[in-house]
Design a protein around this motif. Structure first.
Motif, mmCIF file in Angstrom:
data_model
loop_
_atom_site.group_PDB
_atom_site.id
_atom_site.type_symbol
_atom_site.label_atom_id
_atom_site.label_comp_id
_atom_site.label_asym_id
_atom_site.label_seq_id
_atom_site.Cartn_x
_atom_site.Cartn_y
_atom_site.Cartn_z
ATOM 1 N N PHE A 163 26.227 46.474 31.322
ATOM 2 C CA PHE A 163 25.439 47.613 30.823
ATOM 3 C C PHE A 163 24.257 47.189 29.948
ATOM 4 O O PHE A 163 23.793 47.952 29.105
ATOM 5 C CB PHE A 163 26.319 48.597 30.038
ATOM 6 C CG PHE A 163 27.495 49.116 30.810
ATOM 7 C CD1 PHE A 163 27.331 49.643 32.085
ATOM 8 C CD2 PHE A 163 28.772 49.074 30.278
ATOM 9 C CE1 PHE A 163 28.417 50.123 32.806
ATOM 10 C CE2 PHE A 163 29.865 49.550 30.990
ATOM 11 C CZ PHE A 163 29.687 50.077 32.261
ATOM 12 N N ASN A 164 23.764 45.971 30.110
ATOM 13 C CA ASN A 164 22.622 45.551 29.293
ATOM 14 C C ASN A 164 21.368 45.309 30.131
ATOM 15 O O ASN A 164 20.333 44.928 29.594
ATOM 16 C CB ASN A 164 22.967 44.303 28.473
ATOM 17 C CG ASN A 164 23.497 43.165 29.324
ATOM 18 O OD1 ASN A 164 23.273 43.140 30.538
ATOM 19 N ND2 ASN A 164 24.202 42.241 28.709
ATOM 20 N N HIS A 165 21.483 45.503 31.449
ATOM 21 C CA HIS A 165 20.321 45.471 32.352
ATOM 22 C C HIS A 165 19.574 44.140 32.311
ATOM 23 O O HIS A 165 18.357 44.108 32.461
ATOM 24 C CB HIS A 165 19.355 46.621 32.014
ATOM 25 C CG HIS A 165 20.018 47.956 31.985
ATOM 26 N ND1 HIS A 165 20.538 48.560 33.108
ATOM 27 C CD2 HIS A 165 20.279 48.809 30.947
ATOM 28 C CE1 HIS A 165 21.071 49.727 32.777
ATOM 29 N NE2 HIS A 165 20.934 49.898 31.475
ATOM 30 N N ARG A 166 20.315 43.035 32.135
ATOM 31 C CA ARG A 166 19.693 41.716 32.185
ATOM 32 C C ARG A 166 20.083 41.038 33.492
ATOM 33 O O ARG A 166 21.270 40.961 33.838
ATOM 34 C CB ARG A 166 20.111 40.867 30.983
ATOM 35 C CG ARG A 166 19.582 41.420 29.662
ATOM 36 C CD ARG A 166 19.672 40.405 28.542
ATOM 37 N NE ARG A 166 21.038 40.013 28.243
ATOM 38 C CZ ARG A 166 21.381 39.336 27.147
ATOM 39 N NH1 ARG A 166 20.451 38.984 26.271
ATOM 40 N NH2 ARG A 166 22.639 39.014 26.935
ATOM 41 N N GLU A 167 19.097 40.537 34.191
ATOM 42 C CA GLU A 167 19.331 39.970 35.513
ATOM 43 C C GLU A 167 20.322 38.813 35.472
ATOM 44 O O GLU A 167 21.205 38.699 36.332
ATOM 45 C CB GLU A 167 18.007 39.494 36.117
ATOM 46 C CG GLU A 167 18.157 38.941 37.534
ATOM 47 C CD GLU A 167 16.835 38.468 38.112
ATOM 48 O OE1 GLU A 167 16.830 38.013 39.271
ATOM 49 O OE2 GLU A 167 15.809 38.546 37.397
ATOM 50 N N ALA A 168 20.192 37.939 34.475
ATOM 51 C CA ALA A 168 21.086 36.784 34.386
ATOM 52 C C ALA A 168 22.537 37.223 34.211
ATOM 53 O O ALA A 168 23.455 36.645 34.805
ATOM 54 C CB ALA A 168 20.666 35.883 33.232
ATOM 55 N N ASP A 169 22.749 38.260 33.395
ATOM 56 C CA ASP A 169 24.108 38.750 33.177
ATOM 57 C C ASP A 169 24.664 39.397 34.438
ATOM 58 O O ASP A 169 25.853 39.260 34.756
ATOM 59 C CB ASP A 169 24.130 39.743 32.019
ATOM 60 C CG ASP A 169 23.817 39.089 30.685
ATOM 61 O OD1 ASP A 169 23.904 37.849 30.607
ATOM 62 O OD2 ASP A 169 23.479 39.810 29.730
ATOM 63 N N ASP A 170 23.814 40.105 35.160
ATOM 64 C CA ASP A 170 24.261 40.721 36.414
ATOM 65 C C ASP A 170 24.662 39.655 37.433
ATOM 66 O O ASP A 170 25.640 39.821 38.175
ATOM 67 C CB ASP A 170 23.157 41.608 36.993
ATOM 68 C CG ASP A 170 22.906 42.854 36.153
ATOM 69 O OD1 ASP A 170 23.793 43.205 35.348
ATOM 70 O OD2 ASP A 170 21.828 43.461 36.297
ATOM 71 N N LYS A 171 23.915 38.555 37.468
ATOM 72 C CA LYS A 171 24.268 37.463 38.380
ATOM 73 C C LYS A 171 25.618 36.865 37.997
ATOM 74 O O LYS A 171 26.437 36.537 38.854
ATOM 75 C CB LYS A 171 23.186 36.383 38.355
ATOM 76 C CG LYS A 171 21.886 36.780 39.033
ATOM 77 C CD LYS A 171 20.878 35.638 38.966
ATOM 78 C CE LYS A 171 19.575 36.012 39.666
ATOM 79 N NZ LYS A 171 18.580 34.907 39.579
ATOM 80 N N GLN A 172 25.833 36.721 36.683
ATOM 81 C CA GLN A 172 27.094 36.161 36.220
ATOM 82 C C GLN A 172 28.260 37.066 36.598
ATOM 83 O O GLN A 172 29.288 36.602 37.113
ATOM 84 C CB GLN A 172 27.052 35.967 34.700
ATOM 85 C CG GLN A 172 28.358 35.481 34.104
ATOM 86 C CD GLN A 172 28.204 35.054 32.669
ATOM 87 O OE1 GLN A 172 28.150 33.866 32.372
ATOM 88 N NE2 GLN A 172 28.128 36.009 31.765
ATOM 89 N N THR A 173 28.128 38.356 36.362
ATOM 90 C CA THR A 173 29.180 39.301 36.716
ATOM 91 C C THR A 173 29.432 39.287 38.222
ATOM 92 O O THR A 173 30.571 39.434 38.681
ATOM 93 C CB THR A 173 28.796 40.716 36.254
ATOM 94 O OG1 THR A 173 28.560 40.695 34.844
ATOM 95 C CG2 THR A 173 29.899 41.711 36.554
ATOM 96 N N GLY A 174 28.368 39.072 38.984
ATOM 97 C CA GLY A 174 28.496 39.037 40.435
ATOM 98 C C GLY A 174 29.353 37.891 40.935
ATOM 99 O O GLY A 174 29.995 37.998 41.992
ATOM 100 N N ILE A 175 29.394 36.776 40.199
ATOM 101 C CA ILE A 175 30.218 35.637 40.616
ATOM 102 C C ILE A 175 31.691 36.041 40.651
ATOM 103 O O ILE A 175 32.407 35.774 41.623
ATOM 104 C CB ILE A 175 30.006 34.441 39.666
ATOM 105 C CG1 ILE A 175 28.562 33.931 39.754
ATOM 106 C CG2 ILE A 175 30.987 33.318 39.989
ATOM 107 C CD1 ILE A 175 28.213 32.892 38.699
ATOM 108 N N GLY A 176 32.142 36.701 39.583
ATOM 109 C CA GLY A 176 33.534 37.147 39.541
ATOM 110 C C GLY A 176 33.822 38.233 40.560
ATOM 111 O O GLY A 176 34.897 38.255 41.173
ATOM 112 N N ARG A 177 32.862 39.128 40.747
ATOM 113 C CA ARG A 177 33.060 40.220 41.710
ATOM 114 C C ARG A 177 33.223 39.678 43.131
ATOM 115 O O ARG A 177 34.120 40.094 43.873
ATOM 116 C CB ARG A 177 31.884 41.193 41.639
ATOM 117 C CG ARG A 177 32.016 42.380 42.585
ATOM 118 C CD ARG A 177 30.895 43.381 42.408
ATOM 119 N NE ARG A 177 29.584 42.800 42.694
ATOM 120 C CZ ARG A 177 28.663 42.528 41.773
ATOM 121 N NH1 ARG A 177 28.898 42.779 40.498
ATOM 122 N NH2 ARG A 177 27.496 42.005 42.115
#
Length: 515
Positions: free
Chosen positions: A301-315
């Motif tokens: 929920f912080n709208h940062r691309e790097a964080d979204d990529k990180q979350t995507g690894i686990g997903r």
């Protein structure tokens, strides 16, 4: 109901033919390591080394990001001591590879980005780093460093005598540290035999590759101690005794055991390195990860691309292995340390190493919850068990009547203030709610903040209040028997806290102990 399951092979896979099994190697000694001292000085006390450097100072939160499995440590290296010593990377590259700090080095969170980033800074320059600190190194950092093959030494004498520019050497075979400038050698704090084996083997991935085939064939076996044995064990020790992989292993302070895990939870921040470790041990296509859970609650929920990529690894990993709710919590499902208990994945008597330092919160529910790094978690996903070094035990009995407006936060702040600079000294803490006054949410806060208290874990043995909470959740049949600390259990420190004397508290910067 959550239970420990055996390994589940991916259809068509064979453990005997995995590259991981073929890659296992024996220990390597290595040549002596040489370098210059890089000292962290206390800016307030001339001539004194800096104490209590925490993992937030080693790797600031903004640098605890992995954008892909191929570039895990790029941000971690760049962020190493970003604010505490901005030229750290440059100094290591020019040969200042013996990092000298005071007591309680690397206390704080479970972020394995810290030792991995430090090791990465040295590796990219083709040198080896040695961390030399005083007493009471952060327990999670210490385990992570051993897992990664980062050399860590605890010797207060060596720290006190080191000066800028001193030349050091370290013998990996004997762990002897020498200040060559001053012509003096030091014997560091000893490792347990199992820790020494991990170190000599080059880290937990190599150990995992060696043990993986047998771990797949072995069925988990949890056996609770009989009454005579339980009588001399604390709650923590009874859970360890029951979960031993090697049933003849002695449960005593300083011993390192292999113990089965009931749940192995990660956050979105710690999952990528755990996934990397799991894949490195198993080959990635042999078994489904064991006892796995992932909660997306840190970098969302912080709208940062790097964080979204990180979350995507686990997903993507969860999708590949069919991991769904409640074991995979999507953003918004809840906070790690409340979500998993609410989903009845945390149960009395369970052993739960979590890749988040506040996994100690599970002690509120009668479980042995404690923080680990991502490599320990990935090792557990591969083998079903982890290595655990038994700590000394201490007890806190809560007496007196809890006053109005006083919460669990106030109780734990009062306790941390009493403990002062030494805090819990890395011990396991047995909490006794003598009057059954502390609701589960209060207990969660108290056990949770054993991370700040520098305890290995904190636990409330399950009592009537605990079981009433589970009944309210619809859990009437639990897998493990009721237990309580043994009457003859030994505590290094035994104390009481009178709840009637606790008032609402606020902690001043920069420590919860400043209440």
């Amino acid at each position: 109901m959550q239970a420990i399951e055996g390994a589940r092979l991916i259809p068509g896979a064979s453990v005997d033919e995995t590259p991981a099994a073929e890659r296992a190697r024996g220990p390597a000694e290595g040549k002596p390591i040489r370098g210059k001292a890089l000292i962290f000085w206390d800016p307030k006390v001339p001539g004194k080394k800096l104490d209590a450097i925490d993992t937030d100072q080693i790797t600031p939160a903004d640098d605890c990001v992995s954008e892909s499995l191929d570039t895990l440590d790029e941000r971690w290296k760049a962020g190493s001591f970003r604010y505490l010593m901005p030229n750290f990377r440059e100094r290591v590259h020019r040969g200042e590879t013996f990092v000298i700090a005071g007591d309680r080095f690397a206390i704080g969170s479970s972020r394995e980005m810290s030792p991995a980033g430090l090791k990465g800074v040295a590796d990219e320059a083709g040198v080896e780093m040695v961390i030399v600190c005083g007493a009471a190194m952060g327990d999670i950092f210490r385990r992570n460093a051993l897992n990664l093959g980062l050399n860590v030494i605890q010797s207060r004498e060596a720290v006190e005598e080191a000066q800028e520019g001193d030349a050091f050497s370290f013998d990996p075979a004997t762990r002897k540290l020498t200040n060559e400038t001053r012509g003096k050698s030091y014997e560091p704090a000893a490792l347990s035999p199992q820790e020494e084996e991990i170190r000599r083997s080059g880290g937990i991935i190599k150990i995992g590759r060696r043990e993986f085939p047998e771990s797949v064939r072995r069925a988990p076996d949890v056996r609770w101690p009989d009454a005579a044995t339980a009588r001399r064990l604390t709650s923590t020790e009874q859970i360890l005794w029951a979960h031993r992989v090697d049933k003849d292993a002695e449960v005593r302070p300083g011993a390192t055991l292999r113990v089965y895990a009931d749940l192995l939870p990660a956050s979105d921040g710690t999952a990528p390195f755990s996934i990397h470790t799991f894949n490195a041990i198993t080959g990635g296509d042999t078994i489904r990860p064991r006892q796995i859970a992932i909660a997306n609650d840190h970098f969302v929920f912080n709208h940062r691309e790097a964080d979204d990529k990180q979350t995507g690894i686990g997903r993507e990993f969860a999708e590949r292995h069919g991991i769904k709710r409640p074991h995979y919590a999507t953003p918004g499902d809840g906070i790690f340390h409340f979500y998993f208990p609410e989903q009845k994945l945390v149960l009395p008597g369970a052993l739960i190493p979590g890749a988040d330092s506040h996994s100690r919160a599970y002690g509120a529910y009668g479980a042995l919850g404690y923080g680990v790094g991502s490599t320990t978690l990935g090792f557990g996903w591969a083998t079903g068990y982890v290595y655990f070094t038994v700590a000394k035990q201490r007890r806190v009995v809560f007496t007196g009547k809890l006053q109005p407006w006083v919460s669990g936060k106030d109780v734990v702040l009062a306790l941390l203030a009493r403990w002062g600079q030494k805090q819990a000294q890395g011990m396991s803490v047995e909490f006794v709610d003598a009057g059954l006054q502390l609701p589960m949410s209060y207990r969660n806060t108290i056990a949770n903040m054993m991370a700040e208290g520098e305890a290995l874990n904190g636990i409330f043995a399950p009592d009537d209040l605990t079981y009433a909470w589970y009944r309210e959740k619809g859990a009437t049949e639990l897998p493990y028997p009721r237990f309580a600390p043994g009457e003859d259990a030994r505590y290094e420190i035994d104390e009481t806290l009178d709840l009637s004397q606790v008032v609402p508290l606020i902690a001043k910067p920069f420590s919860p102990a400043n209440a």
